[in-house]
Design an enzyme around this catalytic site. Structure first.
Site, short mmCIF file in Angstrom:
data_model
loop_
_atom_site.label_atom_id
_atom_site.label_comp_id
_atom_site.label_asym_id
_atom_site.label_seq_id
_atom_site.Cartn_x
_atom_site.Cartn_y
_atom_site.Cartn_z
N LEU A 33 30.23 32.78 23.62
CA LEU A 33 30.51 32.98 22.18
C LEU A 33 30.05 31.80 21.32
CD1 LEU A 33 34.06 34.65 22.42
CD2 LEU A 33 31.83 35.78 22.34
N PHE A 80 20.00 37.42 28.38
CA PHE A 80 19.75 37.05 26.99
C PHE A 80 20.27 35.66 26.66
CE2 PHE A 80 20.30 41.73 26.63
CZ PHE A 80 19.14 42.07 25.95
N SER A 124 9.66 35.31 24.80
CA SER A 124 9.36 35.34 23.37
C SER A 124 7.86 35.23 23.14
CB SER A 124 10.06 34.15 22.71
OG SER A 124 9.61 33.96 21.40
N TYR A 148 12.16 24.85 22.20
CA TYR A 148 12.72 26.17 22.47
C TYR A 148 11.71 27.04 23.24
CZ TYR A 148 13.49 31.12 21.67
OH TYR A 148 13.61 32.48 21.85
N LYS A 152 11.43 28.82 27.27
CA LYS A 152 11.06 30.20 27.65
C LYS A 152 9.90 30.17 28.65
CE LYS A 152 14.04 32.36 25.15
NZ LYS A 152 15.18 32.98 25.81
N PHE A 177 8.50 40.13 20.05
CA PHE A 177 7.86 39.65 18.83
C PHE A 177 8.97 39.35 17.80
CE2 PHE A 177 3.40 39.08 19.62
CZ PHE A 177 3.43 39.33 20.98
N ASN A 197 17.57 31.09 9.71
CA ASN A 197 16.22 30.55 9.90
C ASN A 197 15.18 31.63 9.72
OD1 ASN A 197 16.98 27.89 10.96
ND2 ASN A 197 17.86 29.09 12.65
N ARG A 230 3.44 38.97 10.68
CA ARG A 230 4.18 38.99 11.94
C ARG A 230 4.36 40.43 12.40
NH1 ARG A 230 3.13 34.52 11.45
NH2 ARG A 230 4.41 32.64 11.54
P1 NAD Z 1 21.97 35.43 19.90
O1 NAD Z 1 22.22 33.99 19.64
O2 NAD Z 1 22.57 36.43 18.97
O3 NAD Z 1 22.39 35.80 21.40
C1 NAD Z 1 22.38 34.84 22.44
C2 NAD Z 1 23.77 34.86 23.07
O4 NAD Z 1 23.79 33.94 24.16
C3 NAD Z 1 24.87 34.46 22.10
O5 NAD Z 1 25.86 35.48 22.10
C4 NAD Z 1 25.40 33.14 22.66
O6 NAD Z 1 26.78 33.00 22.42
C5 NAD Z 1 25.06 33.28 24.14
N1 NAD Z 1 24.89 32.01 24.87
C6 NAD Z 1 24.09 30.96 24.55
N2 NAD Z 1 24.20 30.00 25.49
C7 NAD Z 1 25.09 30.46 26.42
C8 NAD Z 1 25.62 29.92 27.64
N3 NAD Z 1 25.27 28.70 28.08
N4 NAD Z 1 26.50 30.66 28.34
C9 NAD Z 1 26.88 31.89 27.91
N5 NAD Z 1 26.41 32.45 26.78
C10 NAD Z 1 25.52 31.74 26.04
O7 NAD Z 1 20.37 35.62 19.96
P2 NAD Z 1 19.49 36.94 20.04
O8 NAD Z 1 18.62 36.98 18.83
O9 NAD Z 1 20.31 38.11 20.41
O10 NAD Z 1 18.54 36.53 21.25
C11 NAD Z 1 18.79 36.91 22.59
C12 NAD Z 1 17.73 36.33 23.48
O11 NAD Z 1 16.45 36.76 23.05
C13 NAD Z 1 17.68 34.80 23.45
O12 NAD Z 1 17.39 34.34 24.76
C14 NAD Z 1 16.53 34.50 22.53
O13 NAD Z 1 15.92 33.26 22.82
C15 NAD Z 1 15.59 35.66 22.83
N6 NAD Z 1 14.67 35.97 21.73
C16 NAD Z 1 15.17 36.19 20.47
C17 NAD Z 1 14.30 36.46 19.43
C18 NAD Z 1 14.81 36.65 18.02
O14 NAD Z 1 14.04 36.47 17.08
N7 NAD Z 1 16.07 37.02 17.81
C19 NAD Z 1 12.93 36.55 19.68
C20 NAD Z 1 12.46 36.34 20.98
C21 NAD Z 1 13.35 36.05 22.00
C1 WQD Z 2 8.65 35.07 9.76
C2 WQD Z 2 7.76 34.74 8.57
C3 WQD Z 2 7.88 32.45 7.87
C4 WQD Z 2 12.01 32.48 6.45
C5 WQD Z 2 10.73 32.95 14.96
C6 WQD Z 2 10.61 32.06 16.16
C7 WQD Z 2 10.13 32.85 17.34
C8 WQD Z 2 11.00 34.09 17.57
C9 WQD Z 2 11.18 34.88 16.31
C10 WQD Z 2 12.68 33.58 19.18
C11 WQD Z 2 7.04 33.39 8.73
C12 WQD Z 2 8.39 33.38 6.79
C13 WQD Z 2 10.79 32.85 6.98
C14 WQD Z 2 12.10 32.20 5.04
C15 WQD Z 2 9.76 32.70 4.84
N1 WQD Z 2 12.32 33.73 17.98
N2 WQD Z 2 9.67 32.97 6.20
N3 WQD Z 2 10.96 32.33 4.30
O1 WQD Z 2 8.75 32.07 12.69
O2 WQD Z 2 7.65 34.30 13.19
O3 WQD Z 2 9.44 33.48 14.65
O4 WQD Z 2 11.61 34.03 15.25
O5 WQD Z 2 12.01 33.62 20.19
O6 WQD Z 2 10.17 31.99 18.43
O7 WQD Z 2 9.69 31.02 15.86
O8 WQD Z 2 10.03 34.27 12.41
O9 WQD Z 2 11.59 35.18 10.76
O10 WQD Z 2 11.39 32.67 10.99
O11 WQD Z 2 9.50 33.94 9.99
O12 WQD Z 2 8.75 32.80 4.12
O13 WQD Z 2 13.16 31.83 4.52
O14 WQD Z 2 8.58 34.62 7.40
O15 WQD Z 2 7.16 31.39 7.32
O16 WQD Z 2 5.78 33.53 8.17
P1 WQD Z 2 8.87 33.45 13.18
P2 WQD Z 2 10.74 34.00 11.04
#
Ligand code: NAD
Ligand code: WQD
Length: 338
Positions: A33, A80, A124, A148, A152, A177, A197, A230
């Site tokens: 959590l 995850f 990712s 980060y 991965k 993506f 973010n 994107r």
């Molecule tokens: P999220 O933060 O909502 O989910 C991650 C979960 O992992 C959270 O509920 C957190 O509490 C739990 N967690 C973190 N460290 C932990 C630990 N040590 N032990 C137990 N639980 C732990 O994020 P999300 O967006 O659902 O992403 C899920 C996965 O997908 C992550 O690995 C993330 O890196 C990857 N991912 C996310 C995105 C994105 O843009 N959301 C894109 C690509 C990859």
């Molecule tokens: C998308 C576009 C920004 C916020 C990130 C991680 C990547 C993956 C997904 C986990 C970009 C623009 C954003 C804002 C903006 N996560 N933007 N104003 O950067 O493609 O990918 O999330 O694996 O690893 O890097 O996604 O949603 O941050 O940005 O203009 O306030 O929106 O510059 O062009 P990104 P994002």
């Protein structure tokens, strides 16, 4: 099957737990959590008409993991759990390497000890780094450009080495993506802590009045409208991709990697304008300087997932923003006090 889902209370995890329950699987969730709320699973249970078992535990806590595998006869794991903010990972690399890498090693060792050797891992698109041409294809050399992303990449390497050393492992590396949107019910969705973010959660908080305006990072890219492109993917499509990957690896050992994306690029302004359509009025924004580390454009070659898994995205950009808006409007403060 009985599936252990680490990080299952989080954004993508909760939607995937719902998809698993709806596909007839039993689910055990482990999450500490740190970035989520157990409320997501209560709502998943409401939507599915059945519940996942929840264990609050940290992947860094080996005895806790041991007891989860001792108590539940798990068939496969979807992993995850991890920290995911790129900027924070640059500030706090040790926290990121410790949590993501050691957490994964503990998980894999517990799995091995209990003869559970099927895993679907959340990788990712960030692993493709800065130098690959678009669209990204799974066979390209990877090389992330931030801590980060390197966690991965390193976890992909660990799983690849494991699959090479022991042919009993069944591994799916899923490179997501840009996941956006929410379940169409508006009951579960992304609930970022602090200032978001990512683009769509930020726009959603502008729309609900929690932020003044969107700052568009860069209006001078070599793209049709000058803003970055994107490959956005609806979180429900992404969740379904996990169920498809799990089914595939269940009968096929080895290490498999798939992009999960739509194969199309959408600009920041296109995303904003789609969100405005969903809300019904214009939203304030300002074009500002580029964000360090951002690429002008990238999207997936999504053909391998279609060929191997029979999976492709089904939802449009407008469906992503409509569903995201429904979730944000109905839950202006996320899972807190709603
Ligand atoms: P999220 O933060 O909502 O989910 C991650 C979960 O992992 C959270 O509920 C957190 O509490 C739990 N967690 C973190 N460290 C932990 C630990 N040590 N032990 C137990 N639980 C732990 O994020 P999300 O967006 O659902 O992403 C899920 C996965 O997908 C992550 O690995 C993330 O890196 C990857 N991912 C996310 C995105 C994105 O843009 N959301 C894109 C690509 C990859
Ligand atoms: C998308 C576009 C920004 C916020 C990130 C991680 C990547 C993956 C997904 C986990 C970009 C623009 C954003 C804002 C903006 N996560 N933007 N104003 O950067 O493609 O990918 O999330 O694996 O690893 O890097 O996604 O949603 O941050 O940005 O203009 O306030 O929106 O510059 O062009 P990104 P994002």
């Amino acid at each position: 099957m009985k599936i252990l889902v680490t990080g299952g209370t989080g954004y993508i995890g909760s939607h995937t737990v719902l998809a698993l329950l709806e596909s007839g699987h039993e689910v055990v969730v482990v999450d500490n959590l740190v970035n989520s709320s157990e409320e997501s699973l209560r709502r998943v249970a409401e939507l599915a008409g059945k519940a996942a078992v929840f264990v609050e535990a940290d992947l860094l806590d080996e005895p806790a993991l041991e007891s989860v595998f001792g108590q539940h006869s798990v068939d496969a794991v979807i992993h995850f759990a991890g920290l995911k903010a790129v900027g924070e990972s640059v500030q706090q690399p040790l926290a990121y390497y410790h949590n993501n890498i050691v957490g994964t090693l503990n998980l894999l060792r517990a799995m091995d000890a209990h003869d559970v050797r099927s895993i679907v891992f959340s990788s990712s698109a960030t692993v493709y780094g800065e130098h690959n041409p678009i669209p990204y294809i799974e066979k390209m050399e990877i090389g992330a450009n931030n801590p980060y992303g390197r966690t991965k990449e390193q976890i992909e390497d660990i799983l690849t080495d494991l699959g090479a050393a022991d042919t009993r492992w069944h591994v799916a590396l899923l490179r997501y993506f840009n996941p956006v949107g929410a379940h169409p019910s508006g009951r579960i969705g992304e609930d970022p802590q602090g200032i978001p973010n990512n683009l769509v959660p930020f726009i959603a908080q502008v729309a609900v009045g929690r932020r003044e305006k969107l700052m568009v990072f860069g209006g001078d890219y070599d793209t049709p409208d000058g803003t970055a492109l994107r490959d956005y993917i609806h979180v429900v499509d992404l969740a379904d991709g996990h169920v498809a990957a799990l089914d595939y690896v269940a009968t096929r050992p080895g290490v498999h990697r798939w992009n999960l994306g739509s194969g199309r690029g959408t600009s920041v302004l296109e995303m904003l304008h789609s969100f405005e359509k969903a809300v019904g009025h214009a939203l304030p924004y300002e074009i500002t300087s580029r964000r360090p580390g951002d690429l002008p454009a990238f999207w997936a070659d999504a053909s391998s997932a279609l060929a191997d898994l029979g999976w492709s995205t089904t939802k449009t950009i407008d469906q992503m923003t409509e569903d995201h808006w429904r979730w944000q409007k109905n839950n202006p403060n996320g899972y807190n006090a709603s």
